[in-house]
Structures are given as structure tokens and as C-alpha cells.
Design a protein around this motif. Structure first.
Motif, mmCIF file in Angstrom:
data_model
loop_
_atom_site.group_PDB
_atom_site.id
_atom_site.type_symbol
_atom_site.label_atom_id
_atom_site.label_comp_id
_atom_site.label_asym_id
_atom_site.label_seq_id
_atom_site.Cartn_x
_atom_site.Cartn_y
_atom_site.Cartn_z
ATOM 1 N N ARG A 123 0.843 -1.204 0.000
ATOM 2 C CA ARG A 123 0.000 0.000 0.000
ATOM 3 C C ARG A 123 0.882 1.260 0.000
ATOM 4 N N ARG A 177 -1.584 5.404 -3.871
ATOM 5 C CA ARG A 177 -2.093 6.776 -3.896
ATOM 6 C C ARG A 177 -0.905 7.704 -4.093
ATOM 7 N N SER A 178 -1.157 8.871 -4.684
ATOM 8 C CA SER A 178 -0.067 9.797 -4.992
ATOM 9 C C SER A 178 -0.382 11.202 -4.512
ATOM 10 N N GLU A 184 -0.198 -0.222 -10.188
ATOM 11 C CA GLU A 184 -1.597 -0.656 -10.292
ATOM 12 C C GLU A 184 -1.723 -1.945 -11.087
ATOM 13 N N HIS A 235 -1.358 3.333 4.655
ATOM 14 C CA HIS A 235 -0.193 3.064 3.813
ATOM 15 C C HIS A 235 0.869 2.333 4.625
ATOM 16 N N ALA A 240 -5.647 7.568 4.408
ATOM 17 C CA ALA A 240 -5.776 6.155 4.046
ATOM 18 C C ALA A 240 -4.759 5.366 4.865
ATOM 19 N N GLU A 242 2.573 4.971 -11.363
ATOM 20 C CA GLU A 242 1.243 4.513 -10.934
ATOM 21 C C GLU A 242 0.777 3.314 -11.750
ATOM 22 N N LEU A 261 2.432 5.018 -0.700
ATOM 23 C CA LEU A 261 2.095 6.411 -1.009
ATOM 24 C C LEU A 261 3.275 6.986 -1.791
#
Length: 385
Positions: free
Chosen positions: A31, A61-62, A54, A87, A85, A50, A33
Motif C-alpha cells: 500500500r 495513492r499519490s 496498479e 499506507h 488512508a 502509478e 504512497l
């Protein structure tokens, strides 16, 4: 005796960015960041990272709000984004600013304390979240160091934070990410890595391990910097500069920086001069002042850079080194503080505070010749024009 510290894993070479998902999986991370800046977000590099993650099934997430010379406010904004979130690691994608931001965010993610609580002489060894460093410039060497620098915008102080907590778990060192960098950025970051290598070698904390990395860095950087500035697509020169920056980072992280860096940080904080550029402004003047206290060490640097051979005396070799540092500034169009457009009256007024901040960082104490505040003020004056 020397204590040596390195990232747990490094992937080095053209195309190694593609191995990022594999490396994260190797460490049980899922997870991430990604912290980066607006330029990289708009250039397609962030999107590439990304997509890589993915496609491999990572919940990524960025945050692209990293600023040049990261401030406390920008760090807090990134930290707030992380806490929205869950991470398990932080990826610093970019030059020194995103990687430095990732380092302090990773540490603060597990601690409720202001950034100022972490500044030197505090040593933060207890880790935060794992840090993954993906440099896109060949300069800071931050991908291999146990330091980060954050600006306190309230006091215009660049706070040096040190400790094993800031040493990345993984470094992905892919020189292909530097092929599009413009000449000015190439020059400034290249000089920065050269200063890292020279200061690590002449530092009072130098040791055989850091010496080997520092000398290798000088041999790589010096001949290849003008080539990469003249031809940004020169892959051989770019690869050499990326390796030189990495070796320079390893060198000073396991030795130290010295007076140039101590004096450089206040220039960046008060006048918003990029770190590599302010290093370059100071390097010839500080080298000339410091050299009598470590003549043979500076002469070794000159020989490693190919400026002198064994038949020339140490004094002669150091003379060539100082001349070469002056000449490379001219060739790469490095301005003096005066030519940069800094207001002379404000410069003069801030000199006592800048000297105080330089000394407080601890870096001047590692210099072969340790200055007092008045001597630092005089060196700033010499560097002015």
C-alpha cells in the motif's frame, strides 16, 4: 573505527524502475504512497509509476504537492494526505525535495511531534514507515543517505535532520529518468554531488570506506558533467553522473559534509537559491580557505579528478583544484550571489544570522579547518562577487 550504513536493497541501472513492484513485494509492502512534485506529475513519470504499481495489483495513492526545498507546511500537507488512508510505505519520486519529504513523512507517520523536534543534534534512529527512494536527478544522493533537510518557513532555517530512520529501505537508481533534465538542473545537481564527494573525503569523519566511494564519485562526475550539460541525451555521461551521485551520497552519509554545506543551507533558506547552486557559489572560496589544513587530502581530490598527476606537488595540485572549481563555475554559468540578484543590503544584514545557522548545523565542525563565526562571515563576503 567506522559505522557503515546503506539501504537494505538497491536496484541500479537503466530500466530498473520497472522492478519497483518486484522490490515492494520482496519486502512485503502493498500500500505505497508516492510523494512527488507537480513537474513530475505533469511529465508522465508519475503516471508511469502509478501504472506499474496498479498493474501489479498495488493499492497506490499519490501526492504531487511537494515543493522545492520542502517546508514544514508542505510536509504537514503530505502527512495529512497519508493519514487519509492506510499506507505501509512511502515512495519518494524525484530529486532531493521529494525524497527528503518522503523521509520525514515516513518518520512522522508514526510520531506526533513537530519537525523541529527532529533537527540536529537530535538523532532519529528508530524507524518510521519503510522509505523507497526513486531519484530522477543525479545530485543529492539522498537515496543512500541518513539525512533530510526541511525548511522552517517561520525562521528561514534549513533544519538538518539525521539518523538511521531516514536511510531508505530501497533505492531504485535508474539513470534513464535523468535523460530529459535540462542543462541548468544537470549542472546544479552535478556540482552538488561533486561537493558531497570532496567534502566527504576531506571531512574529519572520513574513513577508508567513505574514501573509496568519494574518490570513485569524483572520477565519475568531473569528466562527465560537462558532457551531460552539453548533450542531455548522452546516455554514457548520464549513467556516470547517476552513479557518481549515488557514490557521493554513500560517501557523505558514512562520513559527513562540511563547511560548504553548512554555509550553503542558510543561502537557500533566506534567498531561495537551489541547494546545488549555492554549493557551487561557495565551493572555490571555501576550498581555498580550507585547503592548508588538509593539503594532501585536497591534492588527492585533484588527482582523482584528473587535474594533476603524481609528479606535481600537493600545493601545485591544490592550486589546480581551486582554479578548476572557479573555471567550472564559469563554464556552467554559475552566478555569484551578486549576479544572482540577491540584494546586497539584505545579504550583509543577514550575515551574522547566516553564520550562526551554519555553525548550529554542525557541518562546519567536520571541516579540516574549523571556522569561527567571524571567519564564516568573511567567507560569505568573499563569495559575494
Amino acid at each position: 573505527m567506522a559505522a557503515i550504513h546503506l539501504p537494505r536493497a538497491m536496484r541500479i541501472g537503466g530500466g530498473t524502475l520497472a522492478e519497483l513492484p518486484e522490490v515492494l513485494a520482496q519486502f512485503g509492502l502493498s500500500r505505497p504512497l508516492v510523494l512527488t512534485d507537480g513537474w513530475l506529475a505533469g511529465s508522465g513519470v508519475l503516471e508511469r509509476v502509478e501504472n506499474l504499481l496498479e498493474t501489479a495489483g498495488f493499492a497506490v495513492r499519490s501526492f504531487s504537492g511537494v515543493v522545492t526545498d520542502p517546508t514544514v507546511a508542505s510536509v504537514e500537507a503530505a502527512l495529512a494526505f497519508l493519514r487519509e488512508a492506510t499506507h505501509d510505505c512511502v515512495i519518494g519520486l524525484g530529486g532531493g525535495s521529494p525524497i527528503d519529504t518522503a523521509k520525514i513523512v515516513a518518520v512522522k507517520a508514526l510520531r506526533d511531534a513537530p519537525v523541529s523536534a527532529f533537527k540536529a543534534p537530535h538523532q532519529q534512529d528508530e524507524p518510521g514507515l519503510p522509505i523507497i527512494a526513486v531519484p530522477t536527478t543525479a545530485g543529492t544522493g539522498s537515496e543512500a543517505t541518513r539525512f533530510t533537510v526541511i525548511t522552517d518557513e517561520a525562521s528561514d532555517e534549513k533544519m538538518l535532520c539525521a539518523g538511521l530512520a531516514y536511510l531508505p529501505t530501497v533505492a531504485i537508481v535508474d539513470y534513464e529518468l535523468t535523460l530529459t533534465k535540462p542543462a541548468r538542473l544537470t549542472a546544479d545537481t552535478g556540482i552538488d554531488s561533486l561537493v558531497h564527494a570532496i567534502e566527504a573525503y576531506v571531512s574529519k569523519r572520513a574513513n577508508p570506506f567513505s574514501d573509496a566511494a568519494a574518490l570513485t564519485a569524483m572520477r565519475l562526475i568531473w569528466p562527465n558533467l560537462p558532457l551531460a550539460c552539453a548533450d542531455p541525451g548522452n546516455r554514457t555521461a548520464r549513467e556516470a553522473l547517476m552513479m557518481g551521485a549515488l557514490q557521493g551520497g554513500i560517501a557523505f552519509s558514512n562520513s559527513s559534509v562540511a563547511l560548504v554545506h553548512g554555509m550553503s543551507r542558510p543561502i537557500g533558506a533566506h534567498f531561495h537559491v537551489s541547494h546545488g547552486l549555492s554549493n557551487a557559489m561557495l565551493m572555490p572560496v571555501v576550498t581555498q580557505w580550507s585547503a592548508p589544513s588538509a593539503l594532501c587530502r585536497y591534492a588527492d581530490c585533484a588527482r582523482a579528478m584528473g587535474l594533476s598527476d603524481d609528479g606535481v606537488s600537493d600545493q601545485g595540485a591544490v592550486g589546480r583544484l581551486v582554479e578548476a572549481l572557479q573555471q567550472v563555475n564559469a563554464d556552467l554559468k554559475v552566478p555569484t550571489p551578486a549576479a544572482y540578484g540577491i540584494d546586497k543590503e539584505r545579504w550583509d544584514a543577514l550575515l551574522p544570522l547566516m553564520a550562526e545557522q551554519a555553525l548550529a548545523s554542525g557541518s562546519p565542525g567536520n571541516n579540516p579547518r574549523v571556522p569561527e563565526a567571524g571567519e564564516i562571515i568573511e567567507l560569505y563576503r568573499r563569495a559575494w562577487a
